[in-house]
Design a protein around this motif. Structure first.
Motif, short mmCIF file in Angstrom:
data_model
loop_
_atom_site.label_atom_id
_atom_site.label_comp_id
_atom_site.label_asym_id
_atom_site.label_seq_id
_atom_site.Cartn_x
_atom_site.Cartn_y
_atom_site.Cartn_z
N THR B 169 0.82 -1.20 0.00
CA THR B 169 0.00 0.00 0.00
C THR B 169 0.85 1.25 0.00
OG1 THR B 169 0.00 0.06 2.38
CG2 THR B 169 -1.81 -1.11 1.33
N LEU B 170 2.14 1.09 0.25
CA LEU B 170 3.08 2.21 0.39
C LEU B 170 2.65 3.13 1.53
CD1 LEU B 170 3.74 3.27 -3.30
CD2 LEU B 170 4.99 1.66 -1.91
N MET B 171 1.91 2.62 2.45
CA MET B 171 1.49 3.48 3.54
C MET B 171 2.62 3.63 4.56
SD MET B 171 -1.92 3.84 5.60
CE MET B 171 -2.12 2.28 6.37
N ARG B 172 2.76 4.87 4.99
CA ARG B 172 3.81 5.16 5.96
C ARG B 172 3.26 4.89 7.35
NH1 ARG B 172 6.24 11.23 6.57
NH2 ARG B 172 8.34 10.67 7.21
N CYS B 173 3.97 4.08 8.11
CA CYS B 173 3.49 3.71 9.44
C CYS B 173 4.66 3.83 10.41
CB CYS B 173 3.02 2.27 9.48
SG CYS B 173 1.81 1.85 8.25
N ALA B 174 4.32 3.62 11.68
CA ALA B 174 5.36 3.50 12.69
C ALA B 174 5.23 2.10 13.27
CB ALA B 174 5.16 4.54 13.77
N VAL B 175 6.34 1.48 13.60
CA VAL B 175 6.23 0.16 14.22
C VAL B 175 6.93 0.18 15.56
CG1 VAL B 175 8.23 -0.81 13.02
CG2 VAL B 175 6.46 -2.32 13.87
N LYS B 176 6.21 -0.34 16.54
CA LYS B 176 6.76 -0.40 17.88
C LYS B 176 7.32 -1.80 18.04
CE LYS B 176 5.03 1.33 22.27
NZ LYS B 176 3.85 1.68 23.04
N ILE B 177 8.58 -1.89 18.35
CA ILE B 177 9.24 -3.20 18.38
C ILE B 177 9.52 -3.60 19.83
CG2 ILE B 177 11.19 -4.52 17.53
CD1 ILE B 177 11.51 -2.22 15.43
N TYR B 178 8.92 -4.68 20.25
CA TYR B 178 9.13 -5.17 21.61
C TYR B 178 10.09 -6.34 21.55
CZ TYR B 178 4.69 -2.77 22.43
OH TYR B 178 3.68 -1.87 22.50
N LYS B 179 11.22 -6.19 22.21
CA LYS B 179 12.18 -7.28 22.27
C LYS B 179 11.81 -8.15 23.46
CE LYS B 179 16.86 -6.51 20.80
NZ LYS B 179 17.89 -5.50 20.97
N ASP B 180 11.70 -9.44 23.23
CA ASP B 180 11.30 -10.34 24.32
C ASP B 180 12.17 -10.18 25.56
OD1 ASP B 180 9.36 -11.23 22.77
OD2 ASP B 180 10.11 -13.27 22.48
N ARG B 181 13.47 -10.12 25.30
CA ARG B 181 14.38 -10.09 26.45
C ARG B 181 14.14 -8.85 27.32
NH1 ARG B 181 20.30 -10.24 24.72
NH2 ARG B 181 19.30 -9.47 22.85
#
Lengths: 333, 554
Positions: B169-181
């Motif tokens: 879609t070429l949509m600009r998003c933000a991604v929140k990345i949760y590291k398990d550790r």
């Protein structure tokens, strides 16, 4: 003094409104001059729009707008415009809506003069509601109504007037665009101002849901689906807590939902699920509700286990489904 | 056509008008991209429209590298024209390296010294690809689950936030990345992440941040929450204003939106518990979005009131009934309203109503110190009145949602201007990182190179080109992630026997995609805007072209 290049703009707002009103009076008389008057109205509406929105490339002059608004109230042009809306030209109808909506949004400090004006003349609002009965102006009236509903005072007037119940027929008219326009107005009315709506639904519970039940049983697929979805939203809104408890205590409502769960349409099944879950997840189920669920325990568990199994992506749905199955299984007589 | 232009101008909100022709290529132009000389292809590869008729391959490389570097270089002031220029022609001779901001990647210094080694002139054409390749290998374009990753745009105690673009879609998003550790180390970490996810799934309102997707990648041991893209938090914005406060009009504008968002959440029985300027983001359209539902609580549907027990949040924004610690339970909705009061106080004055050097002192002040109006600014009487109502120590006496909405200060007409990002970007030292698309360098790598390859293929070059991507990270290639790391492909790879044609075909379709991206981004820069809508609009446009020409080739 330099003469304005365009003839229209030198008319003062008072003149414009006066001329507009004269033309409207002609139309009301309905004699053979009225054709001419319709054109006149068209012209003056354009001038009004020019003042409100500014001429090409120019910002509107706020003093002129204020004058114009004041003149409009004084001459009572708005009710005349709305009353004769059906007689106007197509473009004029749209202009009326645009002007009306713009005036409604005008605010002076915390005051909204047009809202006050309309509050004092609720019959204007009622005329707008009745507009849904005339296909040629239904959608135009709808847009004006929704603009009104943004203001809680006006929404309250509309909710508490008996004409509110006309919406239950408007949302089922055969013309699809009018029906769906009416539905979105209806939805705005009962969801926009939380406290007012909750109070209304609480005090008029029986009458309202008596009518609403008819929508849920409607022959019309769209009505059924839309009203089911809206019902889910209403019940899950915290403001309607009392309404929700009342609704989920009535075994007839549960039966209806169980029937809707078995509808042919997958979408209706799915919407029904979201209402059905509210009955089942209730930790304090009234006796009659619990009885129905118990009586159908095995069948419900079977049914739910196979219910929309292709929705693997929808985690939330699957969690909820699993929860419901567990709840039903664990019920004790 | 006119209506379209109007719409676009409107999104821009800055009165940008194109007279007549929107910058969309005609059919003829579009047609020429695929089957024409390299001159045209190269034209596509650079961000904006090019004046030069043709470019050599070397020039292309140069620009290419310039692009990569320009991303780590502090950008010039964000005058729109200049930004556009930056993409179009990188004026190597005029460029100097400014002092590095502390946020640069660690290895940047190394890269720089390698670049400067042997007194090699910085941006001259290189005849071997040595250096450029090194840069590439260090930062190969990262594509996970159809998202192309850009730069880090924020970081909290739970997660890192990066900018991404959805591939289809070429949509600009933000991604929140949760590291398990990392999550496991935080008390209640996994539970909070889970409840945040559950709540986000329900929330759908113009003033609450929207979650598009949540997924977990086992091989990375990370979870990803894809969210609406926002430019900055209210905190960051207000810090750039004079005296760190908004004018009353703007405070009013944001406060109204905040209240609308909170009302919605409360209707869904959600108590946010951590309302504060740092958690209120602002979208490219200047719309406030409540975010960070990490400590939010969903109250049971069948509970008649808003009683909560769990205490979490930011002390400075907590009301007396929580910090006093005498009550086992409290009313959740009143807590959010108190916090919105503290927020409003802060936005209007740049001060906080209650402070303390140590936390116990702060708590004591919140509980016992009478509310004083800001010292550095004289507030309007009505806003003072509203603050007094919201910062009422007794939760039962505190203003309720309905009263706030009917408060005269709240009810006055909102400011009619559109929020203007220019001031913010200027105050950030012209750092345009939040404006330009940070995935751009990756895109450049992905698509530019593809074009060169497919040209090779056309000339009957080595067959491997089509199958192997020389830029793909080869060092770590477990099967699962290899799939992820592949370039975005518009079409399934055609059979190998048709290799030459397929290379051409792929290059062709990618060209079109690339062309659209170029239009998007140049438009974007021109309008100084970065909203998803523009993006989507051009995706649609791109789909049209693809449909038309993609089919006609085979």
């Amino acid at each position: 003094m330099p003469l304005p290049i365009f003839g229209k703009s030198h008319k003062s707002p008072a003149d414009v409104v006066k001329n507009l009103k004269e033309a409207l009076v002609q139309i009301e008389k309905g004699d053979k001059k009225s054709d001419k008057a319709i054109e006149e109205v068209n012209k003056w509406l354009q001038t009004v729009k020019g003042i409100i929105y500014g001429q090409e490339g120019q910002e509107p002059n706020s003093e002129q707008v204020a004058q114009l608004a004041q003149e409009t109230y004084n001459a009572n042009v708005l009710p005349m415009l709305i009353k004769n809306l059906a007689k106007l030209e197509f473009e004029s109808k749209k202009d009326v809506a645009q002007i009306f909506n713009n005036l409604l949004r005008r605010q002076i400090g915390t005051r909204s003069p047009t809202v006050e004006y309309l509050c004092a003349r609720p019959e204007i609002l009622i005329t707008l509601v009745k507009g849904y009965e005339m296909p040629e102006i239904a959608v135009t009236c709808g847009s004006m109504l929704r603009e009104c509903i943004r203001h809680d005072h006006l929404a309250k007037v509309l909710l508490h007037h008996e004409s509110f119940y006309h919406f239950f027929t408007y949302v089922e008219v055969s013309s699809f665009d009018i029906a769906s326009d009416a539905f979105s107005t209806f939805k705005d009315l009962i969801t926009k101002h939380k406290t007012i709506c909750a109070e209304f639904l609480d005090t008029n519970y029986d009458k309202f849901f008596g009518e609403y039940q008819k929508l849920l049983n409607s022959e019309n697929y769209v009505t059924r689906r839309q009203s089911l979805k809206l019902l889910g939203e209403l019940l899950l809104d915290r403001h309607n807590f009392n309404v929700m408890t009342r609704y989920i205590s009535n075994p007839d409502n549960l039966k209806l939902m169980m029937n809707l769960l078995r509808e042919k349409s997958k979408s209706i099944q799915f919407e029904a699920f979201h209402v059905f879950k509210v009955f089942v997840a209730n930790p304090n189920k009234p006796r009659p509700i619990a009885d129905i669920l118990l009586r159908n325990r095995e069948r419900l568990v079977d049914f739910l286990s196979n219910f929309h199994n292709d929705r693997t992506e929808d985690e939330q749905f699957n969690d909820e489904k699993a929860y419901l199955i567990k709840q039903i299984q664990e019920m004790r007589a | 056509m006119t209506s379209k232009t109007e719409v676009l101008g409107d999104i821009g909100g800055r009165g940008l008008h194109w007279d007549g022709q929107p910058p969309v290529p005609t059919e003829e132009q579009a047609n020429s991209f695929g089957n024409n000389s390299s001159g045209n292809q190269l034209k596509l590869s650079i961000g904006c429209e090019d004046d030069e008729e043709s470019l050599s391959e070397d020039e292309l490389r140069e620009r290419y590298r310039a692009w990569t570097l320009s991303q780590v270089r502090p950008a010039p002031p964000p005058v729109q024209q200049e930004q556009a220029q930056e993409i179009r022609v990188f004026q190597a001779e005029d460029e100097e390296f400014l002092p590095m901001p502390s946020s640069l990647p660690e290895d940047f210094g190394n890269e720089l010294s390698q670049l400067l080694r042997d007194n090699r002139p910085l941006f001259q054409t290189l005849h071997d690809d040595h250096i450029a390749e090194e840069v590439w290998q260090r930062k190969p374009p990262k594509i996970l689950n159809k998202y192309l990753f850009g730069d880090v745009i924020g970081e909290g105690s739970y997660a890192k936030v990066k900018e991404v673009v959805q591939e289809d879609t070429l949509m600009r998003c933000a991604v929140k990345i949760y590291k398990d550790r990392r999550i496991k180390k935080i008390p209640n970490g996994p539970e909070n992440v889970n409840s945040e996810k559950e709540i986000m799934r329900k929330v759908n309102h113009p003033h609450c941040i929207k979650m598009f997707e949540f997924f977990r990648l086992e091989e990375k041991t990370k979870q990803y929450m894809v969210l609406e893209f926002c430019v900055a938090s209210l905190q960051e914005i207000v810090d750039t204003w004079e005296h760190k406060r908004f004018t009353p009009d703007w405070a009013h504008y944001f406060f109204r939106q905040l209240i609308a968002g909170i009302e919605y959440l409360h209707a869904l029985s959600i108590v946010h518990k951590d309302i504060k300027p740092a958690n209120l983001l602002v979208s490219p359209e200047g719309r406030l979005k409540i975010s960070d539902f990490g400590v939010a609580e969903q109250m049971p549907l069948y509970q008649n009131d808003d009683t909560c027990t769990n205490v979490q949040g930011t002390p400075k924004f907590q009301p007396p009934e929580i910090v006093g610690g005498h009550n086992p339970t409290y009313k959740g909705f009143a807590v959010d309203l108190w916090a919105s009061g503290v927020t409003l106080y802060n936005l209007l004055s740049g001060e906080y109503p209650f402070e303390g050097d140590v936390i116990m002192k702060l708590f004591e002040n919140i509980c016992w110190q009478p509310l004083e109006m800001p010292k550095t600014i004289e507030l309007e009487e009505e806003s003072q009145n509203l603050l007094t109502g919201l910062l009422e120590k007794d939760p039962m006496e505190r203003l309720k949602m309905d009263q706030v909405k009917h408060h005269p200060w709240f009810a006055k007409a909102p400011i009619e201007e559109k929020f203007d990002w220019e001031k913010f970007v200027a105050a950030k030292g012209g750092n345009s990182s939040r404006q330009a698309l940070s995935v751009f360098p990756s895109l450049a790598q992905l698509y530019n190179d593809q074009e060169l390859e497919s040209l090779d293929g056309d000339e009957g070059g080595s067959g491997d080109n089509d199958l192997q991507n020389p830029l793909a990270p080869q060092e770590e290639a477990p099967t699962a992630s290899r799939q992820d790391q592949q370039r975005p492909n518009l079409v399934d790879s055609p059979p190998q026997s048709e290799h030459s044609a397929s290379a051409f075909y792929r290059g062709y379709t990618l060209n079109l995609k690339w062309l659209c991206l170029n239009i998007c981004s140049s438009l974007w820069l021109m309008m100084n805007k970065s909203d998803n809508f523009t993006y989507l609009l051009f995706t649609k446009f791109y789909d049209c072209i693809f449909f038309q020409y993609g089919l006609s080739i085979s």
